[in-house]
Each structure stands twice: as C-alpha cells, then as structure tokens.
Design a protein around this motif. Structure first.
Motif, PDB file in Angstrom:
ATOM      1  N   LEU A 133      73.421  51.454 136.099  1.00 11.85           N
ATOM      2  CA  LEU A 133      74.514  52.428 136.146  1.00 11.85           C
ATOM      3  C   LEU A 133      74.770  53.035 134.768  1.00 11.85           C
ATOM      4  N   ALA A 134      74.639  52.233 133.721  1.00 18.31           N
ATOM      5  CA  ALA A 134      74.837  52.750 132.365  1.00 18.31           C
ATOM      6  C   ALA A 134      73.878  53.906 132.084  1.00 18.31           C
ATOM      7  N   TYR A 135      72.609  53.710 132.406  1.00 19.18           N
ATOM      8  CA  TYR A 135      71.629  54.769 132.180  1.00 19.18           C
ATOM      9  C   TYR A 135      71.898  55.974 133.071  1.00 19.18           C
ATOM     10  N   ILE A 136      72.335  55.725 134.302  1.00 16.34           N
ATOM     11  CA  ILE A 136      72.621  56.819 135.225  1.00 16.34           C
ATOM     12  C   ILE A 136      73.794  57.655 134.726  1.00 16.34           C
ATOM     13  N   VAL A 137      74.862  56.987 134.269  1.00 10.94           N
ATOM     14  CA  VAL A 137      76.034  57.717 133.777  1.00 10.94           C
ATOM     15  C   VAL A 137      75.686  58.513 132.522  1.00 10.94           C
ATOM     16  N   VAL A 138      74.932  57.893 131.593  1.00 11.50           N
ATOM     17  CA  VAL A 138      74.539  58.593 130.374  1.00 11.50           C
ATOM     18  C   VAL A 138      73.780  59.873 130.715  1.00 11.50           C
ATOM     19  N   THR A 139      72.929  59.813 131.731  1.00 11.45           N
ATOM     20  CA  THR A 139      72.173  60.992 132.152  1.00 11.45           C
ATOM     21  C   THR A 139      73.059  61.994 132.876  1.00 11.45           C
ATOM     22  N   ASP A 140      73.866  61.516 133.812  1.00 11.67           N
ATOM     23  CA  ASP A 140      74.628  62.425 134.674  1.00 11.67           C
ATOM     24  C   ASP A 140      75.770  63.129 133.955  1.00 11.67           C
ATOM     25  N   ARG A 141      76.342  62.516 132.934  1.00  4.90           N
ATOM     26  CA  ARG A 141      77.481  63.165 132.301  1.00  4.90           C
ATOM     27  C   ARG A 141      77.084  64.393 131.494  1.00  4.90           C
ATOM     28  N   ARG A 142      75.779  64.648 131.381  1.00  3.79           N
ATOM     29  CA  ARG A 142      75.338  65.909 130.779  1.00  3.79           C
ATOM     30  C   ARG A 142      75.560  67.079 131.731  1.00  3.79           C
ATOM     31  N   PHE A 143      75.693  66.772 133.037  1.00 12.45           N
ATOM     32  CA  PHE A 143      75.725  67.823 134.039  1.00 12.45           C
ATOM     33  C   PHE A 143      77.075  67.975 134.743  1.00 12.45           C
ATOM     34  N   THR A 144      78.040  67.170 134.379  1.00 15.27           N
ATOM     35  CA  THR A 144      79.335  67.223 135.043  1.00 15.27           C
ATOM     36  C   THR A 144      80.455  66.942 134.051  1.00 15.27           C
ATOM     37  N   ASP A 145      81.617  67.522 134.309  1.00 13.70           N
ATOM     38  CA  ASP A 145      82.800  67.235 133.503  1.00 13.70           C
ATOM     39  C   ASP A 145      83.631  66.103 134.094  1.00 13.70           C
ATOM     40  N   LEU A 146      83.128  65.466 135.144  1.00 13.25           N
ATOM     41  CA  LEU A 146      83.900  64.431 135.824  1.00 13.25           C
ATOM     42  C   LEU A 146      84.374  63.347 134.857  1.00 13.25           C
ATOM     43  N   TYR A 147      83.477  62.862 134.012  1.00  8.96           N
ATOM     44  CA  TYR A 147      83.842  61.772 133.105  1.00  8.96           C
ATOM     45  C   TYR A 147      84.713  62.278 131.962  1.00  8.96           C
ATOM     46  N   HIS A 148      84.453  63.499 131.488  1.00  7.60           N
ATOM     47  CA  HIS A 148      85.311  64.087 130.459  1.00  7.60           C
ATOM     48  C   HIS A 148      86.724  64.289 131.001  1.00  7.60           C
ATOM     49  N   LEU A 149      86.820  64.794 132.219  1.00  7.62           N
ATOM     50  CA  LEU A 149      88.119  65.031 132.832  1.00  7.62           C
ATOM     51  C   LEU A 149      88.883  63.725 133.015  1.00  7.62           C
ATOM     52  N   GLY A 150      88.182  62.706 133.484  1.00  7.28           N
ATOM     53  CA  GLY A 150      88.826  61.432 133.738  1.00  7.28           C
ATOM     54  C   GLY A 150      89.376  60.785 132.480  1.00  7.28           C
ATOM     55  N   ARG A 151      88.742  61.039 131.342  1.00 14.52           N
ATOM     56  CA  ARG A 151      89.167  60.397 130.093  1.00 14.52           C
ATOM     57  C   ARG A 151      90.441  61.009 129.530  1.00 14.52           C
ATOM     58  N   ARG A 152      90.844  62.171 130.027  1.00  9.59           N
ATOM     59  CA  ARG A 152      92.015  62.843 129.475  1.00  9.59           C
ATOM     60  C   ARG A 152      93.277  62.424 130.220  1.00  9.59           C
ATOM     61  N   THR A 153      93.836  61.301 129.789  1.00 12.57           N
ATOM     62  CA  THR A 153      95.080  60.819 130.384  1.00 12.57           C
ATOM     63  C   THR A 153      96.291  61.365 129.646  1.00 12.57           C
ATOM     64  N   THR A 154      96.061  62.044 128.517  1.00 13.30           N
ATOM     65  CA  THR A 154      97.109  62.768 127.795  1.00 13.30           C
ATOM     66  C   THR A 154      96.574  64.162 127.494  1.00 13.30           C
ATOM     67  N   GLU A 155      97.462  65.080 127.189  1.00 15.05           N
ATOM     68  CA  GLU A 155      97.036  66.443 126.872  1.00 15.05           C
ATOM     69  C   GLU A 155      96.289  66.454 125.547  1.00 15.05           C
ATOM     70  N   THR A 156      95.168  67.155 125.528  1.00 15.19           N
ATOM     71  CA  THR A 156      94.328  67.231 124.340  1.00 15.19           C
ATOM     72  C   THR A 156      94.448  68.613 123.711  1.00 15.19           C
ATOM     73  N   SER A 157      94.701  68.666 122.409  1.00 16.12           N
ATOM     74  CA  SER A 157      94.826  69.944 121.724  1.00 16.12           C
ATOM     75  C   SER A 157      93.463  70.635 121.629  1.00 16.12           C
ATOM     76  N   LEU A 158      93.488  71.946 121.383  1.00 11.11           N
ATOM     77  CA  LEU A 158      92.244  72.690 121.213  1.00 11.11           C
ATOM     78  C   LEU A 158      91.450  72.151 120.024  1.00 11.11           C
TER      79      LEU A 158
END
Length: 397
Positions: A133-158
């Motif tokens: 799964l580690a290798y799969i996530v490392v590969t897949d997160r290049r193609f989706t914002d799913l993991y980036h979106l999930g990590r934002r539990t607070t508002e992020t400045s520009l």
C-alpha cells in the motif's frame, strides 16, 4: 492468491487498473478475499502533524471515528513511532490490527483492519499488504488531490501552499549510510523556509534555506531560490556552484535575499562539502556531546559582495547526528528551549521523532504563535555497514 500469500504482481496490477483514489479499496478487497477482513481503512497524518485522517474503503461502514483523530497519545501514534504492528482485541471477538504504512523510512500512515483470527502468518501477510500500500499510495498521489485534500484539517494560506509544493514529497528517508528527517512549523501559514534533499549514486545532497520577507513575497522568493538550486544540482554542480547559481538568480530576478546551507555528502567516505550563506550554524551530536559546528559564514544569497562563496569541509563519523535549522528555531519566543540539551535528550529517537520533539518544543514555547517559520533537518550518519530498519521488527501484541 496462492496459499494466502500476497501475489504482489496481482495486487499492483489491480491498483493500476483502479482509479488513483481507490488504493485503499484495492488493498481492502485483497484482504477481504484472503482473510475475511472487515473495516479496512488507511489513516494518514494531517498537514499540521497533530491529527489523523481516516480513508475508509468504499464498501466499509461509516463510524463515529471517521472524523479527524488526535494523534498525540493515541495507539496510532505509538505505531508510527515504533514502526511495529499492533494487535489487540476489537471487543467483538475479533482482532484489531494496526500496521505502519512506510516507504524508505517515510511514515505515510497506518493500515487498520479487523480480523476474526490473526495468527503469525496472517499478521505477516497484513504487513506485506501495508508495505505494498505504501508504494501504491506514493504512486497514486501523483494523480489525485485526494491525499492532499485529506491532510488539510485547517485552512492553509496561499504562502504555505506555495511553500509545501517546494518541499520533497517525503520528509524522511532511510538508506544504508544514513537516516534523515525534516519538519517545518507552522505548516498552515507564513512561508519562506524550505528544506530539500536528493540521493544519487555516490552523493547525498541537502539544503536548508530561509527566504527573507513575509507571506507570499517570501514564498515566491523561496520558489526562485529552490528552482535555481535544483537546476544547478541537476546539471551536476557541486555545493559551491549551486550557491553561485542561486546567488545570481536572486540578483537577476529579485530584490530579496535568503540565507541557506548547502551540503554534498560523499556516501563512501562521509566527507561533507558545504556552503554556509549567512545561515545559523548546525549542531553536531558526537560521542554524547552537542556542539555548534564552527563554520565560516558567507553573506546571504542575493547580497552583492566582492567575496566569493567558500566551500568548506566537514568529516562525518559513524554515530554522528547533524542538526540543520533555520533562525525560527532560535527566535526570541523560543529562547526558553535549550536546543542543545533537547538534542542530547532526543538522541535515542529516530530522526523523524527527534524532529517532531524539537519543533513541538519551539512551537509550545512560543504558545503557537511563531513570528517566522521554524525548520529543522536531522541527519544521522551510519557509515557503510548500517542497514535501514524498514517497517520494523514485527507485531506488538
């Protein structure tokens, strides 16, 4: 799936055939098929590093714990720190299994699964699935914002968004000769600090930089600086030439300035060539003693001066811990933190946990209100005979 073993080729083929946002579904289906697994989910740490976000398989049941989970003091925190699989009763006759999902020392998250029975063979197979799964996530997160979106539990400045795009995708790396980890606080605001690293066949390249200014101005200046450094590095330049390229880029395209340290470490000998451009000196922990490394200091990048940058040498020995930091770690509010003493106290910890301890101490000393970014990068030098720990020695029951 022969004999219940993970057929890695089949698992990776299934992951590649699925949409990039369904990595957990692929692994969940594999574990359900082979072991009757229930409630399979992947949890990863948010951008601030204080909470976990749960990504449940599409056919999994929603639970009250699907919201962000406080990391500190949790069982997940213990699994991430120890990198050991944790097994406990689930309260319903089954076994709750939590397994680290790690790639080359970078803690991506944990895999949580409920099993009706879990002998040593099954637990080993779950660890293998988590590794895949580690290798799969490392590969897949290049193609989706799913993991980036999930990590934002607070508002992020520009500025912070720009800044994080400049950082390596992994904050930790393990190799035979070294282990390194880095961290930056606050993660959701300000901008200007960066760290970077890359590994080629015979050299480890490291940098820590601090672009002057505030908010988006410093983030844009950092973008120019990091771009110039990477362009030079990828053209085969040593630390001295990288410094020269960065300096000329700031003079040509900006009115700003930045401090920085650039290091090139020979993987065979441990000899480190470095340039210090107006940056705080690193700390070195050797034989139980912490001391500031005595380096000559050149002017920051972007400051017109007749004196060229100076290439210096530092010999690393097996067992050395080198700590690079920005001035945010030493600002007035953080003066209550004895960094040297804390560096000594955290020596037994893995660099990623030592980084967390140092940045947390500074953030708490400033009551969460840092006036500038605070960044730390820790390099443990092992020498040629060390072997990385991987995913840990096995289950903790």
């Amino acid at each position: 799936m022969k004999g219940g073993d993970v057929e890695l080729g089949e698992l990776l083929a299934a992951a590649e055939a699925a949409p990039p946002g369904e990595s957990v579904d692929v692994v969940a289906h594999d574990l359900q098929k082979r072991f009757g697994a229930e409630r399979v989910s992947f949890l990863f740490v948010d951008l601030v590093g204080q909470r976990l976000v749960r990504l449940t398989a599409a056919d999994g049941e929603a639970t009250d714990s699907d919201g962000p989970i406080d990391l500190q003091g949790s069982v997940y925190d213990r699994v991430l720190q120890s990198q050991r699989q944790h097994v406990e009763p689930d309260g319903q006759g089954g076994r709750r299994v939590i397994t680290p999902v790690t790639n080359r020392g970078d803690c991506i998250g944990v895999l949580e699964v409920t099993l009706q029975s879990a002998d040593d063979t099954v637990l080993r197979q779950v660890r293998d699935a988590a590794h895949a799964l580690a290798y799969i996530v490392v590969t897949d997160r290049r193609f989706t914002d799913l993991y980036h979106l999930g990590r934002r539990t607070t508002e992020t400045s520009l500025a912070a968004e720009i800044q994080h795009q400049l950082l390596p995708s992994a904050s930790c790396c393990e190799a035979a000769q070294f282990t390194l980890a880095a961290g930056l606080v606050p993660a959701d605001d300000i901008g200007g600090d960066t760290y970077d690293y890359t590994l080629d066949r015979d050299t480890l390249h490291l940098s820590v930089t601090d672009a002057m200014g505030h908010d988006t101005n410093s983030a844009l200046l950092a973008t120019l600086l990091v771009g110039a450094l990477r362009r030079a590095r990828r053209s085969g330049c040593d630390a001295l030439m990288q410094a020269d390229h960065a300096h000329r880029a700031l003079l040509s395209h900006s009115r700003g300035l930045a401090t920085g340290q650039l290091l090139c470490v020979d993987l065979e000998t441990g000899l480190c060539e470095l340039v210090n451009a107006g940056h705080p000196r690193p700390l070195r922990l050797r034989d139980g003693t912490v001391e500031e490394v005595a380096l000559a200091v050149n002017l920051p990048f972007g400051v017109a001066a007749p004196t060229p940058y100076r290439l210096q040498e530092l010999q690393l020995r097996p067992g050395d811990r080198l700590i690079l930091l920005t001035d945010g770690m030493q600002e007035r509010g953080a003066a209550a933190v004895d960094l040297a003493a804390l560096a000594q106290d955290t020596r037994p910890l893995h660099p990623r946990e030592a980084v967390r301890s140092l940045t947390t101490a500074v953030l708490e000393a400033c009551h969460g209100n840092l006036r500038d970014d605070a960044t730390v990068l820790i390099l443990d030098w092992h020498g040629k005979r060390h072997r990385p720990s991987g995913n840990g020695p096995g289950p903790r029951r």
